[in-house]
Design a protein around this motif. Structure first.
Motif, short mmCIF file in Angstrom:
data_model
loop_
_atom_site.label_atom_id
_atom_site.label_comp_id
_atom_site.label_asym_id
_atom_site.label_seq_id
_atom_site.Cartn_x
_atom_site.Cartn_y
_atom_site.Cartn_z
N GLY A 69 0.62 -1.19 -0.37
CA GLY A 69 0.11 0.00 0.20
C GLY A 69 0.64 1.69 0.28
O GLY A 69 0.43 2.13 -0.01
N GLN A 70 2.12 1.09 0.37
CA GLN A 70 2.72 2.39 -0.15
C GLN A 70 3.46 2.55 -1.58
O GLN A 70 3.43 1.50 -2.72
CB GLN A 70 4.42 2.76 0.61
N TYR A 71 3.37 4.32 -1.84
CA TYR A 71 3.39 3.99 -3.56
C TYR A 71 4.88 4.69 -3.26
O TYR A 71 6.00 5.00 -2.64
CB TYR A 71 3.31 5.67 -3.32
N GLY A 72 5.82 4.85 -4.57
CA GLY A 72 6.88 5.19 -5.10
C GLY A 72 7.58 6.44 -5.49
O GLY A 72 6.93 6.53 -6.15
N ALA A 73 8.86 6.81 -5.16
CA ALA A 73 9.37 8.20 -5.39
C ALA A 73 10.21 7.48 -6.69
O ALA A 73 9.71 6.46 -6.60
CB ALA A 73 10.12 8.76 -5.04
N PHE A 74 10.23 8.19 -7.61
CA PHE A 74 10.77 8.27 -8.98
C PHE A 74 11.94 7.36 -9.17
O PHE A 74 11.80 5.58 -9.32
CB PHE A 74 11.07 9.49 -9.65
N ARG A 75 12.61 7.56 -7.88
CA ARG A 75 13.75 6.88 -8.31
C ARG A 75 13.73 5.26 -8.29
O ARG A 75 13.94 3.87 -8.36
CB ARG A 75 14.80 6.91 -7.07
N GLN A 76 12.35 5.05 -7.04
CA GLN A 76 11.87 3.80 -6.97
C GLN A 76 11.39 3.20 -7.50
O GLN A 76 11.69 1.84 -8.03
CB GLN A 76 11.29 3.44 -5.12
N LEU A 77 10.83 3.80 -8.23
CA LEU A 77 9.64 3.10 -9.40
C LEU A 77 10.85 2.73 -10.74
O LEU A 77 10.70 1.73 -11.35
CB LEU A 77 8.46 4.10 -10.21
N PHE A 78 11.79 3.76 -10.97
CA PHE A 78 12.66 2.66 -12.14
C PHE A 78 13.94 1.67 -11.26
O PHE A 78 13.90 0.90 -12.70
CB PHE A 78 13.68 4.12 -12.04
N GLU A 79 14.51 1.89 -9.85
CA GLU A 79 14.98 0.32 -10.05
C GLU A 79 13.77 -0.79 -9.64
O GLU A 79 14.46 -1.80 -10.68
CB GLU A 79 15.25 1.20 -7.86
N GLU A 80 12.59 -0.38 -9.59
CA GLU A 80 11.60 -2.17 -10.10
C GLU A 80 11.48 -2.06 -10.77
O GLU A 80 10.32 -2.35 -10.91
CB GLU A 80 10.14 -1.54 -8.90
N GLY A 81 12.04 -1.32 -12.00
CA GLY A 81 11.69 -1.52 -13.44
C GLY A 81 10.43 -0.99 -13.87
O GLY A 81 9.54 -1.67 -15.09
N HIS A 82 9.51 -0.19 -12.80
CA HIS A 82 8.44 0.59 -13.55
C HIS A 82 7.81 1.73 -14.94
O HIS A 82 7.68 2.04 -15.69
CB HIS A 82 7.51 0.50 -12.60
N LEU A 83 9.24 2.52 -14.01
CA LEU A 83 9.97 3.61 -14.99
C LEU A 83 10.80 3.75 -15.97
O LEU A 83 11.84 2.67 -15.26
CB LEU A 83 9.83 5.05 -13.97
N ASP A 84 11.64 4.09 -16.65
CA ASP A 84 12.85 3.97 -17.63
C ASP A 84 13.92 5.22 -17.08
O ASP A 84 13.10 5.48 -16.51
CB ASP A 84 12.43 4.58 -19.13
N LYS A 85 15.01 4.53 -17.65
CA LYS A 85 15.60 5.77 -17.16
C LYS A 85 16.16 7.08 -16.65
O LYS A 85 16.50 7.87 -16.39
CB LYS A 85 17.44 5.32 -18.02
N ARG A 86 15.46 7.63 -17.97
CA ARG A 86 14.58 9.01 -17.49
C ARG A 86 14.22 9.59 -16.50
O ARG A 86 14.00 10.54 -15.60
CB ARG A 86 13.94 9.60 -18.68
N PHE A 87 13.89 8.55 -15.38
CA PHE A 87 12.63 8.50 -14.18
C PHE A 87 13.80 8.54 -13.22
O PHE A 87 13.43 8.42 -11.57
CB PHE A 87 11.60 8.07 -14.08
N ASN A 88 14.92 8.20 -12.95
CA ASN A 88 15.70 7.89 -12.40
C ASN A 88 16.99 9.04 -11.55
O ASN A 88 18.21 9.48 -11.32
CB ASN A 88 17.49 6.78 -12.96
#
Length: 157
Positions: A69-88
């Motif tokens: 139930g917790q949301y992630g910051a951009f780096r976390q979303l990137f590290e989990e593979g949900h966003l690409d490297k533009r969001f690191n």
């Protein structure tokens, strides 16, 4: 017998008036085309920002399922593979927009939430990278504002 040429000096080049007329025509065309070009770039940047906000919404929906139930910051979303490297990055910049995420963790009686703002790097003038400010959160659609950073109270697209 020698032939003489009756070619006047007019046939050897352009007059000053002709050159000035051509320069004036080029200037008029440039004054029409350049603002149109920048307007097209601004609209393309706005469309890209809306698309990215939709991608962030999907990434957050995937992330929250895997993280209790917790949301992630951009780096976390990137590290989990949900966003690409533009969001690191903490505040990624892409196509003239700056993306800012705000997280509110789960607390007693309240579910976790997030909001994302997409703000143009420059919102006014000839070099404007976008004219609209955008906002998303889990409950609202994509909200937009022309005067400053958008909130959930602004008009939805």
């Amino acid at each position: 017998m020698r032939k003489t040429s009756n070619i006047s000096s007019r046939g050897q080049g352009f007059t000053l008036i002709e050159v000035l007329i051509v320069i004036a025509i080029i200037g008029i065309l440039a004054s029409i085309v350049i603002p149109q070009y920048y307007g097209s770039v601004s609209k393309a940047n706005e469309a890209a920002a809306v698309g990215i906000l939709n991608s962030i919404r999907v990434a957050q929906a995937k992330y929250v399922v895997d993280h209790k139930g917790q949301y992630g910051a951009f780096r976390q979303l990137f590290e989990e593979g949900h966003l690409d490297k533009r969001f690191n990055f903490d505040e990624p910049h892409y196509r003239g927009y700056v993306f800012v995420i705000t997280l509110a963790p789960k607390s007693e009686g309240r579910a976790a939430t997030y909001s994302v703002n997409a703000n143009p790097e420059q919102s006014e003038g000839l070099g404007a990278t976008g004219g609209n400010f955008y906002y998303i959160d889990p409950e609202s659609g994509i909200c937009s504002s022309k005067v400053g950073p958008a909130t959930a109270a602004d008009d939805t697209l």
